[in-house]
Write a protein that holds these residues in place. Sequence first.
Motif, short mmCIF file in Angstrom:
data_model
loop_
_atom_site.label_atom_id
_atom_site.label_comp_id
_atom_site.label_asym_id
_atom_site.label_seq_id
_atom_site.Cartn_x
_atom_site.Cartn_y
_atom_site.Cartn_z
N THR A 5 13.41 -14.40 60.11
CA THR A 5 13.23 -13.49 58.98
C THR A 5 14.11 -13.94 57.83
O THR A 5 15.27 -14.29 58.01
CB THR A 5 13.62 -12.05 59.38
N SER A 6 13.54 -13.97 56.63
CA SER A 6 14.34 -14.19 55.43
C SER A 6 14.57 -12.83 54.76
O SER A 6 13.79 -11.89 54.97
CB SER A 6 13.63 -15.15 54.46
N VAL A 7 15.62 -12.74 53.97
CA VAL A 7 16.03 -11.46 53.41
C VAL A 7 16.07 -11.54 51.89
O VAL A 7 16.57 -12.52 51.31
CB VAL A 7 17.42 -11.04 53.94
N VAL A 8 15.52 -10.51 51.25
CA VAL A 8 15.62 -10.35 49.80
C VAL A 8 16.60 -9.21 49.54
O VAL A 8 16.36 -8.07 49.95
CB VAL A 8 14.25 -10.02 49.18
N LEU A 9 17.70 -9.52 48.90
CA LEU A 9 18.72 -8.51 48.56
C LEU A 9 18.53 -8.08 47.11
O LEU A 9 18.61 -8.90 46.19
CB LEU A 9 20.12 -9.07 48.74
N LEU A 10 18.25 -6.79 46.90
CA LEU A 10 18.07 -6.26 45.56
C LEU A 10 19.43 -5.84 45.00
O LEU A 10 19.98 -4.81 45.40
CB LEU A 10 17.10 -5.08 45.59
N GLY A 47 17.85 -8.51 36.90
CA GLY A 47 17.65 -7.27 36.16
C GLY A 47 16.30 -7.29 35.46
O GLY A 47 15.39 -8.02 35.83
N GLY A 48 16.16 -6.47 34.42
CA GLY A 48 14.89 -6.42 33.72
C GLY A 48 14.05 -5.23 34.12
O GLY A 48 12.89 -5.13 33.72
N GLY A 49 14.60 -4.35 34.94
CA GLY A 49 13.89 -3.14 35.30
C GLY A 49 13.10 -3.25 36.58
O GLY A 49 13.05 -4.29 37.24
N LEU A 50 12.45 -2.15 36.94
CA LEU A 50 11.71 -2.05 38.19
C LEU A 50 10.60 -3.08 38.26
O LEU A 50 10.40 -3.73 39.30
CB LEU A 50 11.14 -0.64 38.32
N GLY A 51 9.86 -3.26 37.19
CA GLY A 51 8.76 -4.21 37.19
C GLY A 51 9.22 -5.62 37.49
O GLY A 51 8.59 -6.34 38.26
N GLU A 158 1.01 -4.96 41.79
CA GLU A 158 0.32 -3.78 41.28
C GLU A 158 1.33 -2.71 40.84
O GLU A 158 1.19 -2.09 39.78
CB GLU A 158 -0.62 -3.21 42.34
N LEU A 159 2.35 -2.50 41.66
CA LEU A 159 3.38 -1.52 41.32
C LEU A 159 4.13 -1.94 40.05
O LEU A 159 4.50 -1.09 39.22
CB LEU A 159 4.35 -1.36 42.48
N ALA A 160 4.38 -3.23 39.92
CA ALA A 160 5.07 -3.72 38.72
C ALA A 160 4.28 -3.40 37.46
O ALA A 160 4.84 -2.96 36.45
CB ALA A 160 5.31 -5.22 38.84
N ASP A 161 2.96 -3.61 37.53
CA ASP A 161 2.11 -3.28 36.38
C ASP A 161 2.15 -1.79 36.06
O ASP A 161 2.24 -1.39 34.90
CB ASP A 161 0.67 -3.72 36.65
N LEU A 162 2.10 -0.96 37.11
CA LEU A 162 2.13 0.49 36.91
C LEU A 162 3.47 0.93 36.34
O LEU A 162 3.53 1.80 35.47
CB LEU A 162 1.86 1.21 38.24
N ALA A 163 4.55 0.32 36.83
CA ALA A 163 5.89 0.69 36.34
C ALA A 163 6.05 0.30 34.88
O ALA A 163 6.58 1.07 34.06
CB ALA A 163 6.95 0.02 37.20
N ASP A 164 5.60 -0.90 34.53
CA ASP A 164 5.72 -1.36 33.15
C ASP A 164 4.90 -0.49 32.19
O ASP A 164 5.27 -0.31 31.03
CB ASP A 164 5.27 -2.81 33.03
N ALA A 165 3.79 0.06 32.72
CA ALA A 165 2.93 0.91 31.89
C ALA A 165 3.41 2.36 31.87
O ALA A 165 2.80 3.21 31.22
CB ALA A 165 1.49 0.85 32.39
N GLY A 166 4.51 2.65 32.59
CA GLY A 166 5.04 4.00 32.63
C GLY A 166 4.18 4.99 33.37
O GLY A 166 4.23 6.19 33.10
N ARG A 167 3.42 4.51 34.36
CA ARG A 167 2.47 5.38 35.06
C ARG A 167 3.02 5.90 36.39
O ARG A 167 2.30 6.52 37.14
CB ARG A 167 1.15 4.65 35.28
N LEU A 168 4.30 5.63 36.71
CA LEU A 168 4.89 6.11 37.95
C LEU A 168 5.90 7.23 37.72
O LEU A 168 6.74 7.50 38.58
CB LEU A 168 5.56 4.94 38.70
N PRO A 170 8.84 9.57 37.22
CA PRO A 170 10.31 9.50 37.23
C PRO A 170 10.90 8.40 38.10
O PRO A 170 12.10 8.35 38.30
CB PRO A 170 10.69 10.88 37.79
N VAL A 171 10.07 7.52 38.64
CA VAL A 171 10.58 6.49 39.55
C VAL A 171 11.54 5.56 38.81
O VAL A 171 11.29 5.14 37.68
CB VAL A 171 9.41 5.68 40.15
N THR A 172 12.67 5.22 39.46
CA THR A 172 13.69 4.34 38.87
C THR A 172 13.78 3.03 39.67
O THR A 172 13.23 2.94 40.78
CB THR A 172 15.06 5.04 38.91
N PRO A 173 14.47 2.02 39.14
CA PRO A 173 14.57 0.73 39.85
C PRO A 173 15.14 0.83 41.26
O PRO A 173 14.83 -0.02 42.10
CB PRO A 173 15.48 -0.09 38.93
#
Length: 481
Positions: A5-10, A47-51, A158-168, A170-173
Amino acid sequence: MSTTTSVVLLATTPTGRLSCADGTLLDRITGQLAALPISDVQVVTAGGGLGADLRGIAKIARASAEAVAVLPADVVAHTEALAMLLEHPAHDTRALVHAGVPDGPTRPPLRSPVRIEGGKIMASGSSFHTVPEANATFAGVLQAGVSDLPTLADIAEELADLADAGRLGPVTPVEAVDLLLVGLVRSGVRVRAAALGELHCDRVTGQDAADSAVRRLADVDEAQVRLDSAVKSNDGFFTTFFVSPWSRHLIRPAAALKLTPNAVTGISVGLAALSAVWFSAGTLGGRLAGAVLLYLSFVLDCLDGQLARYTRGFSPLGAWADGMADRLKEYVVYVGLAYGYVAVQPFPSGNPHGIWFLAAAAMILQSVRHALHYSYTGAIYDAGRVGALWAKPVRSLLEPSDAGRRRVPRQGVLRLAQRLERESVAHWLRKAIVLPIGERMALIAVTTVVFDARVTFLALLGWGSFAALYQLAGRIVRSAE
């Protein structure tokens, strides 16, 4: 199936830079991953936000040839909790969860609700997605198996597109991993729930919360939890009450001696062969010695799995060898019993009372029962994989709630079985009815010493036939659900 398993650390939010005894929370979790060991750790820090975070995850998922785990840097967890997910031999899609949903202000702010049924996550939430009938919370650590990585990448984009369009809304990064879990579940992916039990895995929102979470880790003995986890909690009645209470004390000595699970399996086979030799004598003393050796062989048969779980020394070869060894040991014992029965007859020759026919019938019945079990298990696995592709409805990520979900009434027989499963006496009765290997070994040992091999084979055929019909009926009912 992936082997690593490889790991992505946010680490794009400032929480990961909170201090602790190991430096920062990011330093702490990086050290834990290295200790497991997990060599491939990719840290998302741009950085750069949720998207942007989600697109970074999508890029890594598309390029990976092994399972990918996503961890926020604000996680404070026991190393053993992370190992439950990252070192599981299946390396499949699963998420760490806490049982139960605390009410009101006692619920941690970064725990999203989930609903678990049959060990799978059936619904997951976020600030935007609610979960009626939630019975657990997501601990913030998610792993996607190799076969689900394309789906994970598609969902992240898909979620990145929705987040950038402000369609989610109150969701935060900080909810990137929560949204990914929502997307996987709603896409029909089979996400297993890895229950934490006594272990801690919490996301923190500030320095005070981080300090408190780190202190809570010391309240749990990780070594003891690891040992307890090595012993199955859902085994058969005989194994649970007459083997596991003391076989657990052999796990650490076996690990200290550097015995491998396969070596323990080999010793178990040797004891079973000796048991068959003593049974072949046919005398009371021989049968008694054979029964004791058979019991010890079964203890080691349990120990090899416990040792594999404790050391995480899993392998496909080991699992196959263990299953084959179980059949070999049992059938060798059948031969020894039949030979011993013939040996003590007044005129020891031929096939007295059809003893060899009974031995052969017991072997055939047991082979059929195993074929029924494993063919059904394989069919369920295949159906699940197909269902993830086209049979399950894919729900929109913009749908905020599954309140309209319609439950299909379960059939009466299945509903009764599930109610009985929750009753202690009925639970153990159901476990014993199917005549698992522990009950079979006990039945052989007791009936051989008290009676003789002919009674043993008749008991195995009678109980085994009833168990086969019971299991077949259960398969039919569940398949028709």
